[in-house]
Design a protein around this motif. Structure first.
Motif: not given
Length: 230
Positions: A131-158
């Motif tokens: 938010t401080a970097l004035n990133m849009s929601k799309l950029l926030t999810y694409r560049d910040v949230v999803i890259p950190q989320m994927i390693p956490r959810i792989v075991p459950a999705l598997g």
């Protein structure tokens, strides 16, 4: 005889060997149904997770009710509804697509919760920094949230992928000729259910073990801090 193959019922071993090519045809149907169903669950689950986070109460509440309803009703009931009830409304789907769609809908309710948990696990400071970097929601999810989320959810999705793979035999009730459906047909024609059904179980065991091993390998290979998407 089925699909041009002739089985030998002389001994259980020769019977098992002779029906293996037929069960292989059913195995391909099983794998395709699981792959299509899981793809639907991954995409629809993400959509549901994002809608669940909506600030519009009507949307978030509706999605919450939908996911609870899908999770709390049996897959078999949903499968029968899609296959036998939808045609009354002019929606007729092939048996295979109906089965894959039923699997995808059922597991999208579970994967949506996995996504939601993964998103919530991202530290609040990461959101604030975006938010401080004035990133849009799309950029926030694409560049910040999803890259950190994927390693956490792989075991459950598997785990859900393996579970879905084991659920595919239920599709045989709507004429999808997967391994179980073909095994039942062989049993009806030979009056010997022990060998074909045992073969189905023996094929599923290494298949799910291999799938679990692949998921475990991917989980270990992913960096815990997140993966770059660019």
């Amino acid at each position: 005889m089925m699909y041009g193959y002739v089985w030998d019922t002389t001994t259980p071993l020769t019977f098992a060997i002779s029906i293996l090519p037929i069960l292989g045809i059913g195995l391909m149907v099983t794998l395709k149904a699981a792959a299509v169903g899981f793809a639907i669950a991954l995409v629809l689950g993400l959509v549901l997770a994002l809608m669940r986070r909506s600030r519009i109460k009507a949307i978030s509440w509706s999605v919450a009710c939908f996911t609870e309803f899908v999770r709390d009703t049996p897959l078999l009931v949903q499968l029968f509804f899609l296959y036998y009830v939808l045609p009354d409304f002019g929606i007729v789907l092939p048996a295979f697509m109906t089965g894959a769609l039923a699997l995808g809908l059922q597991y999208s309710a579970y994967t949506s919760e996995v996504y939601r948990g993964g998103i919530d696990a991202v530290q609040r400071g990461q959101w604030e920094a975006a938010t401080a970097l004035n990133m849009s929601k799309l950029l926030t999810y694409r560049d910040v949230v999803i890259p950190q989320m994927i390693p956490r959810i792989v075991p459950a999705l598997g785990n859900y992928l393996v579970s879905m793979l084991k659920e595919t035999p239920v599709l045989s009730v709507v004429t999808v000729l997967d391994m179980l459906g073909l095994a039942n047909m062989i049993g009806e024609r030979t009056f010997d259910y022990l060998v074909p059904l045992s073969m189905v179980g023996l094929i599923f065991l290494p298949m799910t073990l291999i799938c679990s091993a692949i998921i475990h390998t991917v989980e270990k290979a992913l960096p815990k801090s997140g993966i770059p998407l660019r």
